[in-house]
Design a protein around this motif. Structure first.
Motif, PDB file in Angstrom:
ATOM      1  N   TYR A  34       9.547  11.078   2.692  1.00 47.45           N
ATOM      2  CA  TYR A  34       9.436   9.472   3.391  1.00 47.45           C
ATOM      3  C   TYR A  34       9.313   9.133   4.593  1.00 47.45           C
ATOM      4  CZ  TYR A  34       9.515   9.224  -2.458  1.00 47.45           C
ATOM      5  OH  TYR A  34       9.082   8.919  -3.005  1.00 47.45           O
ATOM      6  N   ASP A  35       8.650   8.475   5.089  1.00 42.07           N
ATOM      7  CA  ASP A  35       8.653   7.731   5.555  1.00 42.07           C
ATOM      8  C   ASP A  35       9.784   6.774   6.848  1.00 42.07           C
ATOM      9  OD1 ASP A  35       4.905   8.046   6.245  1.00 42.07           O
ATOM     10  OD2 ASP A  35       6.688   9.832   6.851  1.00 42.07           O
ATOM     11  N   TYR A  36       9.854   5.782   5.752  1.00 39.47           N
ATOM     12  CA  TYR A  36      10.798   5.194   6.102  1.00 39.47           C
ATOM     13  C   TYR A  36      12.251   4.685   5.095  1.00 39.47           C
ATOM     14  CZ  TYR A  36       6.600   3.871   8.265  1.00 39.47           C
ATOM     15  OH  TYR A  36       5.404   3.668   8.970  1.00 39.47           O
ATOM     16  N   TRP A  37      13.666   4.422   5.801  1.00 37.80           N
ATOM     17  CA  TRP A  37      14.160   4.391   4.700  1.00 37.80           C
ATOM     18  C   TRP A  37      15.193   3.197   5.356  1.00 37.80           C
ATOM     19  CZ3 TRP A  37      15.915   8.049   1.286  1.00 37.80           C
ATOM     20  CH2 TRP A  37      14.739   9.748   1.088  1.00 37.80           C
ATOM     21  N   GLY A  38      16.086   2.644   4.257  1.00 34.13           N
ATOM     22  CA  GLY A  38      16.829   1.281   4.380  1.00 34.13           C
ATOM     23  C   GLY A  38      18.727   2.130   5.549  1.00 34.13           C
ATOM     24  N   GLN A  39      19.292   0.915   4.849  1.00 36.39           N
ATOM     25  CA  GLN A  39      20.345   1.238   5.404  1.00 36.39           C
ATOM     26  C   GLN A  39      20.874   2.051   4.314  1.00 36.39           C
ATOM     27  OE1 GLN A  39      19.835  -1.389   4.690  1.00 36.39           O
ATOM     28  NE2 GLN A  39      21.991  -2.240   3.417  1.00 36.39           N
ATOM     29  N   GLY A  40      20.781   1.915   3.359  1.00 36.92           N
ATOM     30  CA  GLY A  40      22.100   2.065   2.333  1.00 36.92           C
ATOM     31  C   GLY A  40      22.844   1.268   1.212  1.00 36.92           C
ATOM     32  N   THR A  41      22.710   1.079  -0.018  1.00 39.95           N
ATOM     33  CA  THR A  41      23.717   0.131  -0.650  1.00 39.95           C
ATOM     34  C   THR A  41      24.907   1.205  -1.498  1.00 39.95           C
ATOM     35  OG1 THR A  41      23.900  -2.003  -2.116  1.00 39.95           O
ATOM     36  CG2 THR A  41      22.909  -0.301  -2.838  1.00 39.95           C
ATOM     37  N   GLN A  42      25.713   0.672  -1.552  1.00 43.25           N
ATOM     38  CA  GLN A  42      27.253   1.145  -2.358  1.00 43.25           C
ATOM     39  C   GLN A  42      27.328   0.807  -4.073  1.00 43.25           C
ATOM     40  OE1 GLN A  42      29.620   3.714  -1.226  1.00 43.25           O
ATOM     41  NE2 GLN A  42      29.698   3.958  -3.416  1.00 43.25           N
ATOM     42  N   VAL A  43      27.103   1.985  -4.429  1.00 44.11           N
ATOM     43  CA  VAL A  43      27.488   1.581  -6.165  1.00 44.11           C
ATOM     44  C   VAL A  43      28.863   2.314  -6.296  1.00 44.11           C
ATOM     45  CG1 VAL A  43      25.788   1.677  -7.875  1.00 44.11           C
ATOM     46  CG2 VAL A  43      24.871   1.486  -6.462  1.00 44.11           C
ATOM     47  N   THR A  44      29.296   1.599  -6.691  1.00 47.00           N
ATOM     48  CA  THR A  44      30.540   2.684  -7.488  1.00 47.00           C
ATOM     49  C   THR A  44      31.197   2.296  -8.886  1.00 47.00           C
ATOM     50  OG1 THR A  44      31.880   2.484  -5.510  1.00 47.00           O
ATOM     51  CG2 THR A  44      33.010   2.659  -6.931  1.00 47.00           C
ATOM     52  N   SER A  54       0.850  -1.396  -0.244  1.00 44.34           N
ATOM     53  CA  SER A  54      -0.124   0.075   0.581  1.00 44.34           C
ATOM     54  C   SER A  54       0.779   1.597   0.384  1.00 44.34           C
ATOM     55  CB  SER A  54      -0.727   0.005   1.302  1.00 44.34           C
ATOM     56  OG  SER A  54      -0.599   0.157   2.056  1.00 44.34           O
ATOM     57  N   TYR A  55       2.060   0.932  -0.255  1.00 47.62           N
ATOM     58  CA  TYR A  55       2.989   2.399  -0.287  1.00 47.62           C
ATOM     59  C   TYR A  55       3.853   2.850  -1.326  1.00 47.62           C
ATOM     60  CZ  TYR A  55       3.056   1.811   4.910  1.00 47.62           C
ATOM     61  OH  TYR A  55       2.758   1.880   6.201  1.00 47.62           O
ATOM     62  N   THR A  56       3.454   3.871  -1.827  1.00 43.29           N
ATOM     63  CA  THR A  56       5.047   4.574  -2.126  1.00 43.29           C
ATOM     64  C   THR A  56       5.962   3.785  -2.000  1.00 43.29           C
ATOM     65  OG1 THR A  56       2.840   6.077  -3.664  1.00 43.29           O
ATOM     66  CG2 THR A  56       5.869   6.496  -3.459  1.00 43.29           C
ATOM     67  N   ALA A  57       6.980   3.440  -3.466  1.00 44.66           N
ATOM     68  CA  ALA A  57       8.166   3.188  -3.108  1.00 44.66           C
ATOM     69  C   ALA A  57       9.142   3.736  -3.755  1.00 44.66           C
ATOM     70  CB  ALA A  57       8.378   1.698  -2.939  1.00 44.66           C
ATOM     71  N   GLY A  58      10.216   4.387  -3.083  1.00 44.46           N
ATOM     72  CA  GLY A  58      11.297   4.934  -4.534  1.00 44.46           C
ATOM     73  C   GLY A  58      12.964   4.850  -3.781  1.00 44.46           C
ATOM     74  N   TRP A  59      13.109   5.454  -4.378  1.00 40.32           N
ATOM     75  CA  TRP A  59      15.246   5.578  -4.345  1.00 40.32           C
ATOM     76  C   TRP A  59      15.911   6.648  -4.393  1.00 40.32           C
ATOM     77  CZ3 TRP A  59      17.509   0.706  -3.710  1.00 40.32           C
ATOM     78  CH2 TRP A  59      17.337  -0.108  -3.612  1.00 40.32           C
ATOM     79  N   PHE A  60      16.479   6.650  -3.382  1.00 40.32           N
ATOM     80  CA  PHE A  60      16.998   8.542  -3.280  1.00 40.32           C
ATOM     81  C   PHE A  60      18.884   7.508  -3.052  1.00 40.32           C
ATOM     82  CE2 PHE A  60      14.614  11.532  -2.301  1.00 40.32           C
ATOM     83  CZ  PHE A  60      13.428  11.343  -2.352  1.00 40.32           C
ATOM     84  N   TYR A  63      19.876   4.432  -1.366  1.00 39.04           N
ATOM     85  CA  TYR A  63      18.812   4.504  -0.090  1.00 39.04           C
ATOM     86  C   TYR A  63      17.153   4.005  -1.241  1.00 39.04           C
ATOM     87  CZ  TYR A  63      22.218   6.631   2.763  1.00 39.04           C
ATOM     88  OH  TYR A  63      23.383   7.164   3.257  1.00 39.04           O
ATOM     89  N   CYS A  64      17.161   2.899  -0.149  1.00 37.53           N
ATOM     90  CA  CYS A  64      15.439   2.540  -0.413  1.00 37.53           C
ATOM     91  C   CYS A  64      14.272   3.533   0.231  1.00 37.53           C
ATOM     92  CB  CYS A  64      15.277   1.292  -0.299  1.00 37.53           C
ATOM     93  SG  CYS A  64      13.549   0.132  -0.486  1.00 37.53           S
ATOM     94  N   THR A  65      13.148   3.854   0.335  1.00 38.32           N
ATOM     95  CA  THR A  65      12.579   4.703   0.737  1.00 38.32           C
ATOM     96  C   THR A  65      10.699   4.351   0.812  1.00 38.32           C
ATOM     97  OG1 THR A  65      12.251   6.721   1.585  1.00 38.32           O
ATOM     98  CG2 THR A  65      12.218   6.689  -0.798  1.00 38.32           C
ATOM     99  N   ALA A  66      10.722   4.526   1.260  1.00 37.76           N
ATOM    100  CA  ALA A  66       8.529   3.938   1.903  1.00 37.76           C
ATOM    101  C   ALA A  66       7.942   5.544   2.165  1.00 37.76           C
ATOM    102  CB  ALA A  66       8.198   2.515   2.173  1.00 37.76           C
TER     103      ALA A  66
END
Length: 123
Positions: free
Chosen positions: A110-120, A31-37, A95-98
């Motif tokens: 945005y209310d919820y965030w993940g811990q992040g993953t590195q992209v190089t 039921s959440y909108t999801a995003g990436w930052f 970061y993933c977010t919702a």
């Protein structure tokens, strides 16, 4: 509460591809909108892409439009970010977010965030 865990980051050469995943648990993620930052060293966190709960609407930053694709599988409580034609300037922590609402491009909405993953991305 929604818990988000990203995976799929890594080191890739310019022009290559990566697929990020974001696994959600907790409340009904479908039921959440999801995003990436993303956030590069010394820079502010910036919007990359977002998708509505149904997957019917997506929105992208101009810098990634045509190269990145956001999608979701609500049966698996997972959101994906397919990244193609990667450039060195795409290097960042992703970061993933919702949020329980409409698509937004602002971090504070945005209310919820993940811990992040590195992209190089190497040149």
């Amino acid at each position: 509460q929604v818990q988000l865990v990203e995976s799929g980051g890594g080191l890739v050469q310019a022009g290559g591809s990566l697929r990020l995943s974001c696994a959600a648990s907790g409340r009904t993620f479908s039921s959440y909108t999801a995003g990436w930052f993303r956030q590069a060293p010394g820079k502010e966190r910036e919007f990359v892409a977002a998708i509505t709960w149904s997957g019917g609407t997506t929105y992208y930053a101009d810098s990634v439009k045509g190269r990145f694709t956001i999608s979701r599988d609500n049966a698996k409580n997972t959101v994906y970010l397919q990244m193609n034609s990667l450039k060195p300037e795409d290097t960042a922590v992703y970061y993933c977010t919702a949020v329980e609402g409409l698509i937004a491009t602002v971090v504070a909405l945005y209310d919820y965030w993940g811990q992040g993953t590195q992209v190089t991305v190497s040149s």
